[in-house]
Scaffold this motif. Structure first.
Motif, mmCIF file in Angstrom:
data_model
loop_
_atom_site.group_PDB
_atom_site.id
_atom_site.type_symbol
_atom_site.label_atom_id
_atom_site.label_comp_id
_atom_site.label_asym_id
_atom_site.label_seq_id
_atom_site.Cartn_x
_atom_site.Cartn_y
_atom_site.Cartn_z
ATOM 1 N N PRO A 1 0.831 -1.210 0.000
ATOM 2 C CA PRO A 1 0.000 0.000 0.000
ATOM 3 C C PRO A 1 0.863 1.256 0.000
ATOM 4 O O PRO A 1 1.831 1.358 0.751
ATOM 5 C CB PRO A 1 -0.811 -0.122 1.294
ATOM 6 N N THR A 2 0.518 2.180 -0.866
ATOM 7 C CA THR A 2 1.269 3.432 -0.983
ATOM 8 C C THR A 2 0.366 4.625 -0.692
ATOM 9 O O THR A 2 0.530 5.297 0.294
ATOM 10 C CB THR A 2 1.917 3.557 -2.377
ATOM 11 N N GLY A 3 -0.603 4.889 -1.545
ATOM 12 C CA GLY A 3 -1.480 6.044 -1.360
ATOM 13 C C GLY A 3 -2.525 5.796 -0.299
ATOM 14 O O GLY A 3 -2.994 4.669 -0.101
ATOM 15 N N VAL B 1 -3.599 8.404 -4.053
ATOM 16 C CA VAL B 1 -5.040 8.405 -4.256
ATOM 17 C C VAL B 1 -5.647 9.552 -3.456
ATOM 18 O O VAL B 1 -5.182 9.867 -2.355
ATOM 19 C CB VAL B 1 -5.668 7.042 -3.856
ATOM 20 N N CYS B 2 -6.667 10.171 -4.031
ATOM 21 C CA CYS B 2 -7.337 11.287 -3.379
ATOM 22 C C CYS B 2 -8.781 11.332 -3.851
ATOM 23 O O CYS B 2 -9.076 10.991 -4.996
ATOM 24 C CB CYS B 2 -6.615 12.588 -3.745
ATOM 25 N N TYR B 3 -9.673 11.746 -2.969
ATOM 26 C CA TYR B 3 -11.076 11.917 -3.339
ATOM 27 C C TYR B 3 -11.393 13.397 -3.424
ATOM 28 O O TYR B 3 -11.063 14.161 -2.517
ATOM 29 C CB TYR B 3 -11.994 11.240 -2.307
ATOM 30 N N ASN B 4 -12.029 13.813 -4.528
ATOM 31 C CA ASN B 4 -12.442 15.204 -4.709
ATOM 32 C C ASN B 4 -13.940 15.285 -4.486
ATOM 33 O O ASN B 4 -14.724 14.781 -5.289
ATOM 34 C CB ASN B 4 -12.074 15.680 -6.120
ATOM 35 N N HIS C 1 -15.916 17.826 -4.633
ATOM 36 C CA HIS C 1 -16.608 18.729 -5.552
ATOM 37 C C HIS C 1 -16.976 18.062 -6.873
ATOM 38 O O HIS C 1 -17.993 18.411 -7.481
ATOM 39 C CB HIS C 1 -15.763 19.969 -5.810
ATOM 40 N N THR C 2 -16.184 17.123 -7.313
ATOM 41 C CA THR C 2 -16.451 16.434 -8.580
ATOM 42 C C THR C 2 -16.870 14.980 -8.364
ATOM 43 O O THR C 2 -17.127 14.276 -9.335
ATOM 44 C CB THR C 2 -15.211 16.473 -9.492
ATOM 45 N N ALA C 3 -16.942 14.542 -7.124
ATOM 46 C CA ALA C 3 -17.262 13.146 -6.779
ATOM 47 C C ALA C 3 -16.384 12.201 -7.584
ATOM 48 O O ALA C 3 -16.854 11.295 -8.268
ATOM 49 C CB ALA C 3 -18.744 12.850 -6.977
ATOM 50 N N SER C 4 -15.073 12.431 -7.551
ATOM 51 C CA SER C 4 -14.145 11.587 -8.282
ATOM 52 C C SER C 4 -12.961 11.197 -7.431
ATOM 53 O O SER C 4 -12.571 11.899 -6.512
ATOM 54 C CB SER C 4 -13.610 12.255 -9.536
ATOM 55 N N ILE C 5 -12.420 10.052 -7.800
ATOM 56 C CA ILE C 5 -11.190 9.571 -7.177
ATOM 57 C C ILE C 5 -10.061 9.817 -8.168
ATOM 58 O O ILE C 5 -10.150 9.429 -9.337
ATOM 59 C CB ILE C 5 -11.300 8.075 -6.835
ATOM 60 N N ILE C 6 -9.039 10.479 -7.700
ATOM 61 C CA ILE C 6 -7.894 10.826 -8.530
ATOM 62 C C ILE C 6 -6.735 9.934 -8.108
ATOM 63 O O ILE C 6 -6.400 9.854 -6.927
ATOM 64 C CB ILE C 6 -7.526 12.308 -8.356
#
Length: 124
Positions: free
Chosen positions: A52-54, A99-102, A104-109
């Motif tokens: 596991p990294t992010g 990994v990050c969750y936004n 405002h856009t309901a997206s996972i980056i």
């Protein structure tokens, strides 16, 4: 070429309420959940989580963790005890590093290792 990562504590994150800390243990393929005093509340392992990294905690308290070695993005409950979903696999995320969750856009980056690009998954 296979790169072996030898990091015990790789990333850490804090719950929205500040009462839990999440630690990705890269070398032992674990996600640890700690109380404020440092005591271990939960240890999460899964065959789909290798190196596991992010690590990111959503405003709702769900934990997103990327498995560099398993090419996965997992969603884990706020207690750090069980997998809620396998959000991405090697078909969509090869060597996910961050990994990050936004909200405002309901997206996972997702940032990929050794790539100059990101992947965006719409979740909402």
């Amino acid at each position: 070429m296979l790169m072996v990562l030898c990091f015990t504590v790789f990333k850490c994150a804090v719950s929205p309420t500040g009462d839990k800390f999440y630690i990705s243990n890269n070398s032992q393929h674990k996600l640890l959940t700690l109380a404020r005093d440092g005591s271990v509340l939960a240890t999460f392992t899964d065959h789909a989580l290798q190196h596991p990294t992010g690590l990111h905690v959503t405003p709702a308290g769900q934990v997103l963790v990327s498995g560099y070695g398993s090419n996965t993005i997992l969603q884990v409950d706020s207690e750090g005890k069980r997998k809620l979903a396998n959000l991405a696999t090697k078909d969509g995320a090869v060597k996910p590093w961050s990994v990050c969750y936004n909200i405002h856009t309901a997206s996972i980056i997702v940032g990929l290792y050794n790539k100059s690009s990101i992947i965006v998954f719409k979740v909402g």
